[in-house]
Enzyme design. Structure first.
Site, PDB file in Angstrom:
ATOM      1  N   GLU A   1      41.392  30.671  41.657  1.00 36.71           N
ATOM      2  CA  GLU A   1      41.562  31.808  42.557  1.00 36.71           C
ATOM      3  C   GLU A   1      40.947  31.498  43.919  1.00 36.71           C
ATOM      4  O   GLU A   1      40.014  30.677  44.026  1.00 36.71           O
ATOM      5  CB  GLU A   1      40.869  33.030  41.928  1.00 36.71           C
TER       6      GLU A   1
ATOM      7  N   GLU B   1      42.665  35.213  31.351  1.00 31.35           N
ATOM      8  CA  GLU B   1      41.300  35.098  31.890  1.00 31.35           C
ATOM      9  C   GLU B   1      40.321  35.208  30.721  1.00 31.35           C
ATOM     10  O   GLU B   1      40.330  36.212  29.997  1.00 31.35           O
ATOM     11  CB  GLU B   1      41.003  36.185  32.931  1.00 31.35           C
TER      12      GLU B   1
ATOM     13  N   TYR C   1      36.043  38.640  29.014  1.00 30.23           N
ATOM     14  CA  TYR C   1      34.929  37.778  29.420  1.00 30.23           C
ATOM     15  C   TYR C   1      33.753  37.986  28.476  1.00 30.23           C
ATOM     16  O   TYR C   1      33.564  39.081  27.935  1.00 30.23           O
ATOM     17  CB  TYR C   1      34.494  38.116  30.850  1.00 30.23           C
TER      18      TYR C   1
ATOM     19  N   GLN D   1      36.865  29.889  35.749  1.00 36.10           N
ATOM     20  CA  GLN D   1      37.898  29.322  36.559  1.00 36.10           C
ATOM     21  C   GLN D   1      37.609  27.838  36.743  1.00 36.10           C
ATOM     22  O   GLN D   1      36.456  27.435  36.639  1.00 36.10           O
ATOM     23  CB  GLN D   1      37.956  30.006  37.918  1.00 36.10           C
TER      24      GLN D   1
ATOM     25  N   ASN E   1      48.165  41.558  38.526  1.00 35.79           N
ATOM     26  CA  ASN E   1      46.944  41.187  37.795  1.00 35.79           C
ATOM     27  C   ASN E   1      46.060  42.421  37.641  1.00 35.79           C
ATOM     28  O   ASN E   1      45.870  43.175  38.608  1.00 35.79           O
ATOM     29  CB  ASN E   1      46.173  40.119  38.584  1.00 35.79           C
ATOM     30  N   GLU E   2      45.533  42.622  36.466  1.00 42.06           N
ATOM     31  CA  GLU E   2      44.601  43.737  36.204  1.00 42.06           C
ATOM     32  C   GLU E   2      45.079  45.014  36.901  1.00 42.06           C
ATOM     33  O   GLU E   2      44.366  45.602  37.727  1.00 42.06           O
ATOM     34  CB  GLU E   2      43.161  43.359  36.588  1.00 42.06           C
TER      35      GLU E   2
HETATM   36  O1  AHR Z   1      37.884  35.786  37.490  1.00 43.10           O
HETATM   37  C1  AHR Z   1      37.260  36.673  38.361  1.00 43.10           C
HETATM   38  C2  AHR Z   1      37.938  38.035  38.394  1.00 43.10           C
HETATM   39  O2  AHR Z   1      37.819  38.641  37.145  1.00 43.10           O
HETATM   40  C3  AHR Z   1      39.426  38.042  38.640  1.00 43.10           C
HETATM   41  O3  AHR Z   1      39.736  37.996  39.989  1.00 43.10           O
HETATM   42  C4  AHR Z   1      39.857  39.322  38.040  1.00 43.10           C
HETATM   43  O4  AHR Z   1      41.185  39.284  37.581  1.00 43.10           O
HETATM   44  C5  AHR Z   1      38.848  39.569  36.933  1.00 43.10           C
HETATM   45  O5  AHR Z   1      38.335  40.834  36.958  1.00 43.10           O
END
Ligand code: AHR
Length: 508
Positions: free
Chosen positions: A43, A315, A260, A362, A191-192
């Site tokens: 990103e 992600e 995450y 990432q 995205n999201e």
């Molecule tokens: O990976 C960092 C961020 O986490 C991304 O931009 C977003 O999609 C997520 O919330």
């Protein structure tokens, strides 16, 4: 002589009386492990693109190809990265792709509103990214702007990169120096969308998705466009339910999911100085992936029993506080991260029937990166090494595993399974078995049961301390080593798995 002693010691240790866990590996499997679960994500955030991948064509200090670091290209080629997602993340829904084409000195600047408000000069754009993917032999995955863009804008982007020639957008591409289309297959439709993509409700997004997807045309037979809907945040099962219910199956090829491993969003803890309690909490979140993919898959099964639509975990990874003075979302990568990588990839393998793409967040200098850079220096993280050890599973047939007499990692009244495993058989008939022991103290004996006639070899990633990492002063502190802590006996293999270690065994 030293090696012989280590081997004897390891075998002697195996015979000591200690609770055993059995991992039974089936001889046959049904589902192929899609190489795309070894995907990555890049990103415009912190030093991922600028400084991480791209240092500029005029850089005379850091060797580069068209501005992209040669050391990073080589490392990613070695890793066998199958697919790379770009340009975000949250950034994607603010990105207007036309800002990033044409002569670099004529490109407009924008403010990167999500990641520190710095001025983004658009010097790394569509051509740079797609050429980079060619250089590392990865499929590109472009995330389209639905949050603040227009249907026409995304339709034009598809035409720009995929139309063979003679259309307005393909002519513009040719004018900008690229004759052949790139035939980009993978496209994210926002995205999201429940958050930074527009704070939408799933019913609203599902309708919007249908509109965008309608105008994303397959311009060439070879690209077979693959549209991925912006998916749920972790436990939001309703999001998946609504998308699967409201979007016709023939308009969607993948549904995303983000998860995450974060201790607490308001207090994520240090990247390198963490307690056993914090380590336990990170492992809780990482192991949650098992329940998440099981439950989101079950919803998808209701609407797509033939499993034609992929679950795309685009992600995932560990997320800690950014150390003071570092660029946005930079973090070091310890043996804790190696544990996250090992168990998460095992989960993806074991769900090969539905999870067919995943993208670690990432690639360089951001979150659970596989590569860190500091000016001209570069290092490979423990996560890189796990992904490389594991890439023998790419494209192989997953062999289901069953674990009995589990060792647990206990924390007060809570406990987690400490042993994780997955296995596959490749086209040459070799079996690869990945084993992880997340326990912070106990090494553990595993009995591997399967039809193991061939020669066994192994690799291990381990270190003295869970908090250990590769630094720019000591970049090779943690690297894979030959593993000798096993003993073959008939159809079983006894394996001594050290605390917080990852092992991959190959049986020829
Ligand atoms: O990976 C960092 C961020 O986490 C991304 O931009 C977003 O999609 C997520 O919330």
């Amino acid at each position: 002589m030293k090696n012989v002693l280590i081997t004897l010691f390891a075998i002697a240790a195996i015979t000591s009386a200690e609770a055993q866990t059995t991992v039974s590996v089936q001889n046959e499997g049904e589902h192929v492990i899609n190489p795309n679960i070894y995907g990555h994500f890049a990103e415009h955030l912190g030093r991922c693109i600028y400084g991480g991948f791209y240092v500029g064509e005029d850089n005379k200090v850091i060797p580069n190809v068209a501005g992209v670091r040669t050391d990073v290209i080589e490392a990613l080629k070695d890793l066998k990265v199958p697919v790379l997602r770009w340009p975000g993340g949250c950034f994607a829904d603010t990105y207007h792709w036309m800002d990033g084409i044409g002569p670099k000195d004529e490109r407009p600047s924008i403010v990167n509103q999500w990641w520190g408000g710095y001025i983004e000069d658009n010097s790394f754009g569509t051509h740079d990214f797609l050429n980079l993917c060619e250089a590392i032999d990865a499929e590109p995955y472009l995330a389209g702007n639905v949050g603040s863009g227009l249907v026409q804008e995304l339709a034009d982007w598809v035409q720009y990169v995929n139309h063979p020639g003679g259309s307005p957008m393909s002519d513009l591409r040719i004018e900008n120096g690229r004759k052949e289309p790139w035939n980009v297959k993978y496209w994210g439709v926002g995205n999201e969308m429940w958050g930074c993509g527009g704070n939408m409700q799933p019913e609203f997004y599902a309708n919007l998705y249908r509109q965008y997807a309608t105008f994303m045309t397959d311009w060439s037979n070879s690209s077979q466009i693959f549209r991925i809907a912006s998916g749920a945040n972790e436990w939001d099962f309703n999001w998946t339910e609504v998308l699967m219910r409201d979007i016709p199956n023939n308009m969607i090829e993948g549904v995303a999911l983000h998860n995450y491993a974060v201790i607490e969003w308001h207090d994520k803890g240090s990247d390198t100085e963490f307690t056993t309690e914090q380590y336990f909490q990170t492992m809780v979140d990482a192991i949650d992936m098992e329940e998440l993919v099981t439950r989101h898959s079950a919803i998808m099964d209701k609407y797509d029993p033939e499993k034609k639509i992929d679950l795309v975990v685009d992600e995932w990874g560990g997320w800690y506080e950014t150390p003071k003075g570092q660029s946005a979302l930079y973090q070091q990568n310890t043996m804790r991260d190696a544990m996250i990588a090992g168990i998460t990839l095992n989960i993806f393998h074991n769900h090969a029937d539905r999870v067919r793409m995943a993208n670690l967040a990432q690639t360089v200098n951001v979150l659970q990166a596989v590569i860190l850079t500091d000016e001209e220096k570069m290092l490979l993280t423990p996560t890189y090494h796990v992904m490389k050890m594991y890439n023998v599973h790419q494209g192989a047939t997953m062999l289901p595993v069953a674990i009995s007499d589990m060792l647990y990692f206990e924390n007060g009244e809570d406990k987690l399974p400490a042993i994780s495993a997955s296995a596959s058989q490749n086209e040459a008939g070799e079996t690869n078995i990945s084993l992880v022991n997340i326990h912070p103290e106990k090494s553990h004996e595993i009995t591997l049961e399967f039809d193991s006639k061939g020669k066994v070899t192994g690799q291990i990633l381990a270190s003295d301390k869970l908090q250990d990492y590769n630094s720019f002063d000591n970049p090779n502190k943690i690297t894979p080593q030959e593993f000798k802590g096993f003993k073959k006996k008939g159809s079983t293999i006894k394996v001594k798995l050290p605390a917080y270690s990852v092992v991959v065994l190959n049986v020829k």
